[in-house]
Design a protein around this motif. Structure first.
Motif, short mmCIF file in Angstrom:
data_model
loop_
_atom_site.label_atom_id
_atom_site.label_comp_id
_atom_site.label_asym_id
_atom_site.label_seq_id
_atom_site.Cartn_x
_atom_site.Cartn_y
_atom_site.Cartn_z
N SER A 121 -43.90 17.89 7.24
CA SER A 121 -44.49 16.60 7.58
C SER A 121 -43.83 16.01 8.80
CB SER A 121 -44.37 15.65 6.38
OG SER A 121 -45.05 16.16 5.25
N ALA A 122 -42.50 16.05 8.82
CA ALA A 122 -41.78 15.51 9.97
C ALA A 122 -42.07 16.31 11.23
CB ALA A 122 -40.28 15.51 9.68
N GLN A 123 -42.21 17.62 11.09
CA GLN A 123 -42.52 18.45 12.26
C GLN A 123 -43.89 18.10 12.82
OE1 GLN A 123 -42.03 22.64 11.51
NE2 GLN A 123 -42.36 23.22 13.64
N ALA A 124 -44.86 17.83 11.94
CA ALA A 124 -46.19 17.43 12.40
C ALA A 124 -46.14 16.10 13.12
CB ALA A 124 -47.15 17.37 11.21
N VAL A 125 -45.33 15.17 12.62
CA VAL A 125 -45.18 13.87 13.29
C VAL A 125 -44.53 14.06 14.66
CG1 VAL A 125 -44.03 11.62 13.17
CG2 VAL A 125 -45.14 12.57 11.14
N ALA A 126 -43.50 14.92 14.73
CA ALA A 126 -42.83 15.15 16.00
C ALA A 126 -43.78 15.78 17.02
CB ALA A 126 -41.61 16.04 15.79
N TRP A 127 -44.61 16.74 16.57
CA TRP A 127 -45.62 17.32 17.46
C TRP A 127 -46.53 16.22 17.99
CZ3 TRP A 127 -50.77 17.04 17.90
CH2 TRP A 127 -51.41 17.92 18.77
N THR A 128 -46.95 15.33 17.10
CA THR A 128 -47.85 14.25 17.49
C THR A 128 -47.20 13.35 18.54
OG1 THR A 128 -48.89 14.30 15.30
CG2 THR A 128 -49.22 12.33 16.64
N ALA A 129 -45.95 13.00 18.32
CA ALA A 129 -45.26 12.14 19.28
C ALA A 129 -45.18 12.78 20.66
CB ALA A 129 -43.86 11.81 18.77
N ALA A 151 -48.88 10.19 0.35
CA ALA A 151 -48.21 8.91 0.58
C ALA A 151 -46.71 9.04 0.37
CB ALA A 151 -48.78 7.84 -0.35
N TYR A 152 -46.33 9.87 -0.59
CA TYR A 152 -44.91 10.19 -0.77
C TYR A 152 -44.35 10.82 0.51
CZ TYR A 152 -40.77 12.81 -2.23
OH TYR A 152 -39.50 13.35 -2.29
N ASN A 153 -45.06 11.81 1.06
CA ASN A 153 -44.60 12.45 2.29
C ASN A 153 -44.44 11.43 3.41
OD1 ASN A 153 -45.06 14.70 0.70
ND2 ASN A 153 -46.27 15.79 2.24
N ALA A 154 -45.45 10.57 3.56
CA ALA A 154 -45.38 9.55 4.61
C ALA A 154 -44.19 8.62 4.38
CB ALA A 154 -46.68 8.75 4.64
N ALA A 155 -43.98 8.22 3.13
CA ALA A 155 -42.87 7.33 2.81
C ALA A 155 -41.53 7.96 3.15
CB ALA A 155 -42.92 6.95 1.34
N MET A 156 -41.36 9.22 2.78
CA MET A 156 -40.07 9.86 3.03
C MET A 156 -39.81 10.06 4.52
SD MET A 156 -38.34 10.28 0.25
CE MET A 156 -37.20 11.66 0.44
N VAL A 157 -40.84 10.38 5.29
CA VAL A 157 -40.68 10.50 6.73
C VAL A 157 -40.30 9.16 7.34
CG1 VAL A 157 -41.94 10.92 8.88
CG2 VAL A 157 -42.16 12.52 6.98
N ALA A 158 -40.89 8.08 6.82
CA ALA A 158 -40.64 6.75 7.37
C ALA A 158 -39.34 6.13 6.90
CB ALA A 158 -41.80 5.82 7.01
N LEU A 159 -38.85 6.51 5.71
CA LEU A 159 -37.71 5.83 5.11
C LEU A 159 -36.41 6.63 5.18
CD1 LEU A 159 -39.43 4.38 1.91
CD2 LEU A 159 -39.10 3.26 4.13
N ASP A 160 -36.50 7.96 5.06
CA ASP A 160 -35.30 8.80 5.08
C ASP A 160 -35.17 9.40 6.48
OD1 ASP A 160 -33.35 10.76 4.86
OD2 ASP A 160 -34.06 11.53 2.93
N ASP A 161 -34.19 8.93 7.23
CA ASP A 161 -34.11 9.32 8.64
C ASP A 161 -33.71 10.78 8.86
OD1 ASP A 161 -31.40 9.26 8.02
OD2 ASP A 161 -30.93 7.56 9.32
N SER A 162 -33.31 11.48 7.80
CA SER A 162 -32.84 12.85 7.97
C SER A 162 -33.95 13.82 8.38
CB SER A 162 -32.18 13.36 6.69
OG SER A 162 -33.12 13.51 5.64
N TYR A 163 -35.20 13.52 8.03
CA TYR A 163 -36.29 14.46 8.32
C TYR A 163 -36.70 14.42 9.78
CZ TYR A 163 -36.27 15.03 3.34
OH TYR A 163 -35.86 15.31 2.07
N LEU A 164 -36.98 13.24 10.30
CA LEU A 164 -37.33 13.15 11.72
C LEU A 164 -36.16 13.52 12.62
CD1 LEU A 164 -39.57 9.94 11.87
CD2 LEU A 164 -40.28 12.31 12.15
N ALA A 165 -34.93 13.29 12.14
CA ALA A 165 -33.76 13.61 12.95
C ALA A 165 -33.70 15.09 13.31
CB ALA A 165 -32.48 13.20 12.22
N LYS A 166 -34.24 15.94 12.44
CA LYS A 166 -34.25 17.38 12.73
C LYS A 166 -35.09 17.72 13.95
CE LYS A 166 -33.70 18.44 7.82
NZ LYS A 166 -34.30 19.05 6.60
#
Length: 293
Positions: A121-129, A151-166
């Motif tokens: 999920s985070a990788q897809a968001v990073a691609w989008t950015a 919605a769980y996936n979206a919440a974790m990407v938005a709330l737990d910074d460890s996923y996008l940080a990768k």
């Protein structure tokens, strides 16, 4: 907190029409067949990673999305089912409101377990950015959204910074996030199908979105069915909304009477919008329009 009333009879009639197609196809395929796509242009099967399921579809408003806000939508399915093509109605609906929509697939159980699908999920968001400017979207107006497990996936990407940080990002890179009927506080896990996805009985507390709230997380729009039988709205949406507020985070909390856990996402589709003004709420949140009382 905003409560919405019961849906009118014409909306019920629309639901019957859609559900009448169950013998021939799934409800989601029926919604796609009955949802107009003329307001958008779709590009499908774009790779955002190396895995076969690392693909996404992009829906751009007709006339181009120059400077448009962007929503990455994650579908539900209890982390063991789901296909991006089944949610074309979501992409088309968002594009009809001037939003560039991105709908990714992600790996599912039993191939993977928590937290691998969150990395996807985070990788897809990073691609989008990185890439959405090529489709006219404005990466500085980037939102994540999901329904149920999504919605769980979206919440974790938005709330737990460890996923996008990768992927070199932070939750602060998001303008906000939207959850539809999401599970945000579900320990101990009662659903036997969900248990192996989260390593039951050794499910880590860090798997719960509610445990990652602090004052730095993005603002949220949380929508739930008031009588949801699958994901308790008071325990999940209500508790998370309260914790966000207690940390000074902006949150809009909405409950609709006229939908179930599953028809909540269906109400985004044109044939079922009489069930609840879900698309209007998302449009207002993403485009910064004031909500009607």
């Amino acid at each position: 907190m905003i409560m919405a009333g019961r849906f009118p009879m014409y909306a019920l009639a629309g639901l019957v029409v859609v559900m009448g197609g169950l013998a021939a196809c799934s409800p989601l395929k029926a919604l796609n067949a009955l949802s107009p796509g003329g307001a958008s242009t779709a590009t499908d099967g774009i790779a955002y990673g190396a895995h076969l399921r690392h693909k996404l579809d992009v829906y751009v408003p007709n006339g181009g999305g120059a400077g448009a806000p962007v929503v990455v939508f994650f579908y539900g399915g209890n982390w063991n089912a789901g296909e991006r093509a089944d949610y074309a109605f979501v992409g088309r609906a968002l594009a009809s409101r001037g939003i560039v929509a991105v709908i990714p697939d992600y790996r599912l159980y039993p191939e993977v377990r928590y937290p691998d699908f969150l990395d996807d999920s985070a990788q897809a968001v990073a691609w989008t950015a990185r890439e959405i400017g090529r489709y006219g979207g404005d990466a500085s107006r980037l939102f994540v959204m999901g329904h149920s497990a999504g919605a769980y996936n979206a919440a974790m990407v938005a709330l737990d910074d460890s996923y996008l940080a990768k992927f070199g990002m932070k939750p602060a890179s998001l303008r906000g996030w939207i959850g539809l009927a999401g599970p945000y506080d579900f320990l101990p896990i009662e659903n036997k199908v969900t248990r192996p996805v989260f390593h039951f009985p050794d499910t880590p507390p860090g798997s719960q979105p509610i445990n990652h709230v602090d004052k730095a997380v993005p603002s949220a729009l949380l929508i739930a069915a008031s009588r949801d039988k699958l994901v308790n709205p008071a325990r999940n949406t209500g508790r998370l909304a309260n914790k966000l507020r207690s940390n000074g985070v902006g949150v809009t909390e909405v409950y609709y009477d006229g939908v179930s856990h599953t028809t909540l996402v269906g109400s985004i589709a044109a044939p079922l919008r009489g069930l609840a003004p879900t698309l209007d709420a998302v449009d207002s949140f993403v485009n910064g329009k004031p909500r009607k009382p």
